[in-house]
Design a protein around this motif. Sequence first.
Motif, short mmCIF file in Angstrom:
data_model
loop_
_atom_site.label_atom_id
_atom_site.label_comp_id
_atom_site.label_asym_id
_atom_site.label_seq_id
_atom_site.Cartn_x
_atom_site.Cartn_y
_atom_site.Cartn_z
N GLY A 623 -5.84 -7.69 10.35
CA GLY A 623 -6.77 -8.19 11.70
C GLY A 623 -5.43 -7.53 12.55
N VAL A 624 -4.62 -6.19 12.38
CA VAL A 624 -3.98 -5.17 12.39
C VAL A 624 -4.79 -5.09 14.59
CG1 VAL A 624 -4.98 -2.66 12.18
CG2 VAL A 624 -2.80 -3.53 12.91
N ALA A 625 -6.03 -4.99 14.41
CA ALA A 625 -6.58 -4.65 15.64
C ALA A 625 -6.15 -5.52 16.67
CB ALA A 625 -7.82 -3.74 15.41
N GLY A 637 6.47 -3.53 12.96
CA GLY A 637 7.75 -2.86 11.56
C GLY A 637 7.15 -3.83 10.28
N VAL A 638 7.92 -3.25 9.41
CA VAL A 638 6.87 -2.85 7.78
C VAL A 638 7.21 -3.43 6.66
CG1 VAL A 638 4.62 -1.66 8.70
CG2 VAL A 638 6.63 -0.39 8.19
N SER A 639 7.02 -3.64 5.22
CA SER A 639 8.10 -3.47 4.38
C SER A 639 8.36 -2.08 4.11
CB SER A 639 6.77 -3.74 3.74
OG SER A 639 7.94 -3.97 2.25
N ARG A 640 8.86 -1.71 3.06
CA ARG A 640 10.08 -0.72 2.77
C ARG A 640 9.00 -0.09 1.44
NH1 ARG A 640 15.71 -1.48 0.71
NH2 ARG A 640 14.99 -3.25 0.22
N PHE A 641 8.62 -0.64 1.14
CA PHE A 641 7.27 -0.80 -0.40
C PHE A 641 6.04 -0.24 0.78
CE2 PHE A 641 4.42 -1.49 -3.63
CZ PHE A 641 5.34 -0.66 -4.80
N ARG A 642 5.71 0.49 -0.01
CA ARG A 642 4.27 0.81 0.89
C ARG A 642 3.20 0.29 -1.37
NH1 ARG A 642 2.95 5.24 4.52
NH2 ARG A 642 0.75 5.42 3.80
N GLY A 643 2.20 0.09 -0.09
CA GLY A 643 1.14 -0.51 -1.23
C GLY A 643 0.41 0.22 -1.34
N THR A 644 -0.47 0.66 -2.34
CA THR A 644 -2.14 1.73 -2.63
C THR A 644 -3.02 1.46 -2.20
OG1 THR A 644 -1.67 0.20 -4.94
CG2 THR A 644 -0.39 1.98 -4.48
N ASN A 645 -3.41 -0.01 -1.59
CA ASN A 645 -4.33 -0.25 -0.83
C ASN A 645 -5.08 0.34 0.19
OD1 ASN A 645 -3.27 -1.90 0.32
ND2 ASN A 645 -3.80 -3.38 -0.84
N GLY A 646 -4.54 0.92 1.07
CA GLY A 646 -4.66 1.79 2.29
C GLY A 646 -4.48 0.29 3.47
N GLY A 647 -3.80 -0.61 3.37
CA GLY A 647 -3.25 -1.06 4.51
C GLY A 647 -2.35 -0.48 5.51
N ARG A 648 -0.83 0.18 4.34
CA ARG A 648 -0.47 0.82 5.63
C ARG A 648 -0.76 2.01 6.32
NH1 ARG A 648 4.99 1.60 4.39
NH2 ARG A 648 4.91 -0.37 3.40
N ARG A 650 -3.81 2.23 7.68
CA ARG A 650 -4.50 0.97 9.07
C ARG A 650 -3.75 0.72 9.92
NH1 ARG A 650 -8.36 -4.07 7.09
NH2 ARG A 650 -9.41 -2.34 6.40
N VAL A 651 -2.48 0.07 9.40
CA VAL A 651 -1.28 0.06 10.39
C VAL A 651 -0.77 0.99 11.00
CG1 VAL A 651 0.77 -0.90 10.95
CG2 VAL A 651 -0.63 -2.61 8.94
N GLU A 652 -0.66 1.75 10.42
CA GLU A 652 -0.03 3.14 11.40
C GLU A 652 -1.04 3.97 11.99
OE1 GLU A 652 2.77 4.85 7.46
OE2 GLU A 652 0.48 5.32 8.04
N ARG A 653 -2.35 4.17 11.77
CA ARG A 653 -3.49 4.21 12.58
C ARG A 653 -3.65 3.50 14.05
NH1 ARG A 653 -6.76 5.06 7.99
NH2 ARG A 653 -7.62 3.08 8.64
N ALA A 654 -3.69 1.76 14.19
CA ALA A 654 -3.38 1.27 15.30
C ALA A 654 -1.94 1.30 15.68
CB ALA A 654 -3.58 0.07 14.31
#
Length: 920
Positions: A623-625, A637-648, A650-654
């Motif tokens: 729901g970042v948008a 702010g985000v976690s230091r661990f980057r997930g593998t499902n594409g969520g990061r 999405r956050v970076e694009r928004a």
Amino acid sequence: MGTPSAAGRGPAEPTRAKGSSADGRSHPRRGPDLRLVGVATGCWFAVLAAIRVPPSAALAGAVVGFVAAAGVLAFAVHRKPRREAVTRTDPGRLAVVLRLLVSVLLGAGCGALSTAAHTYPAQLETLAAPIRAHRLVHADLTVAGDPHAIAGSAFGTTWLVPATLTRFAPAAGGPTVRAHVRVIGFGSQPSWRSVLPGQRVAVTARLSPPQRADGTAAVLSITEPPKRLGDPPWYQRVAARLRAGLQVACRGLPSASGGLLPGLVDGDTSRLDPIVHADFATAGMTHLTAVSGSNLAIVLGFVLLAARWARAGPRVAALVGAAATVGFVVLVRPDPSVLRAALMGGLGLLALALHRPRAAVPGLAASVFLLLLVDPALAVQLGFVLSALATLGLLLFAPAWRDALRRRRVPGGIAEVVAVSTAAHVACAPVIAGFAGTVGLLAVPANVLAEPAVAPATVLGLAAAIASPVSPTAAHALAWLADWPCRWLVLVAHGVAGAPAATLPWPVGVLGAVLLAVILVAAVVVAGHRTARRLLLVVVICVVAGAAPVRWLAGGWPPDRWVFVACDVGQGDGLVLRAAPGQAVVVDAGPEPTAIDGCLRRLGIRSVPLLVFTHDDADHVGGVAGVFDGRQVGAVGVSRFRGTNGGRARVERAAGAHGLRPFPVPPGWRYRAGGLALTALGPPEPMTGTESDTNNNCVVLRAVAGSVSILLTGDAGPELQQELRVDGAPLHADVLKVPHHGSVHQDPDFVAAVGPKVAVVSVGVDNDYGHPNPGLLARITAAGIRVVRTDRDGDVAVVDTGRGLAVARRGPPPGRAPPSARALPPAVTRPARRSPRRRGPGCRRGTGYRTIAALRGFGAARRRRAGTRAGATRPGVVPVGVAVCRAVSTLVAPRRATWPGAAKGGGVRRHGWRGSSDAA
């Protein structure tokens, strides 16, 4: 006195008054022709019943209907009416009833027979046995519509594929079975995005029975990417090129209006902003977010007008209109409302070509009847139901209401728009209320304001699509012109959706639909009598005048002095920490944008100085948008661990679209905004090799707002919980956001280390994960900790009363069923204690919630063992004054707020806006 005839030969016929016959006798004005309405109605109800029973029972019902119709017809033929009482123009009431009964029975028999024929192949043992056994099969499908991306999960996007199963063979070996049945497929493969209707594909899938009786034979869980067998039909390729060309032409337009235009023109809602769609739904303008029968009417009217301007004859105009109708249906896909409008328009064009009068009501009835015979599954599709009802309302009510407005000196154009919008809304309101649990109070004004912009946007957008293969520059120019009316539509929807009284909660189901239908019919009947109309006006004025003071005294949502809100975002987290009036820190955004945006609107949040995502799962970042929509965001702010499902990503694009770059939140990081202070507790070190590295590396925050401390744990797993506890992190807090939505995977000593007074569980209703775990909730409750849940309580607010804590619950949205018993914790028996004075929700000035006990004295109150005291309120008994106050505040409380300090919308409600607030 006669007048010369047009041809100049012979005397002209004498002029006769309107409503009189050739013999000079006057007859009552005839209403609309309803002869085919009985056939369509009987067919519709028979399909609704037959689709839920075996084909043999449906066939038996068809035989009964035909036999009964023959019996009634025989009785009508052999009866001997009195000649002096029955004439050709006045057949008598009994004859009318018999004709109607025969038509209904014939329609019912045809509907049951057609349904039996369509559902019989799915009952054959060669197909039914593999479905019951959930067999893995290799199947050939013909895709029936565009694959749709449905709500994503933590595992990525899922595609819903409507298709026809033509043959299949067990994956373990066995004979090939040929079939021709409707199925629904679910696949997570990205290649479904480019599959067109009419394309034949080979898939590997697991069969399972359907969950609904809607004509679907099986549900396919597709396990591998589809293999294309040949090419789709040429006309689908042409339509796909036009649809893609319109999308390209809209790329440079604003996201809200640019995403709406393709949906309005060809039904492509892939780029439609979910928040815009939610605004249109709240405003009662959902039919404008996707193509419908009204769009076909606009296009067909424009084509016929152009043919008339070119001096084409009736037959040429009918042929051109038919070609335009077929092309439009192919372009926009055969949506139920479009099919209804296309067939009805086709009958009208046929009448035009044959120089026959066009009867609208019989045309509608014939269209509904023929479509149900061809595809009985349309009877249970909401779009088809609303389309038919709206058209019937336009034909029966709109002309009379337009003329009534004109008699009251309302300009013709305004009278036309108001009558059409009101008639369509009145006809559809009972079904919408029963389905969604809401009644749109501002839908008619919203559609009146939007109506002038619909036709220009549709015609210009369609012209842009047609011009896109020839001249992309011209297509872009036309799309730019169409964007301006779309901007107006978005502005109207957003303004109406933000109004405090946009919708009214209503009972869900058949009872709610019937109740509203009775009220509307009574209102229409009363409006036809002057005395009754005046009496109704007086009653409405008295109700408004009496409710206004209560409305002024009744507090709304959010409650005063709130410090923390867990938003009801479904299966996910969306948490809001108040920093200042109109400002808040948001932690996670839930699985989709609409829910978090609505929550922030209700709270009056216009600025988000900090947005933190605890980890990259879709139920936290999807729901970042919604957070960015119409708000100023200061940092992400985000976690230091980057997930593998594409969520990061999405956050970076928004964030990048708003000039922000997400930063990792390390342990020990501190932040302060207004009266809010945040500290990041973990994870101390990156954790790998755990049961879920994504969850065990999520950001854990401790917030302090005034005198209230809150621990936000995200989806922290037992390994991270234990590490924080063993390392001596400052875990103690007044409020605990229960980790991982109340999952069973918890460190057994973690809750005791936190020592909260309130435990908040952010969870979706009857989710597939079994959250929250009943055993965990029972242990928390047995420890004397107050548990609140978003699936049961809706938005939950923690309030600093100045003397302790209180919990305010907004209640679930209208129409949502409560969580099932399997998710509820077992009852915990406690001795009764003194119950303080209670007030109904909305009856305490300026608060809108009631405090039962302050947390400061909670420990002492919990240890009392005095039993029921004199004057205590018995369990299950509500004083009459409280009940009356609740009822009044339920009727007058608004729904939503869009600015702080206003009459805060929504009211504190639970199950139909009956709000409650309990101190922890």
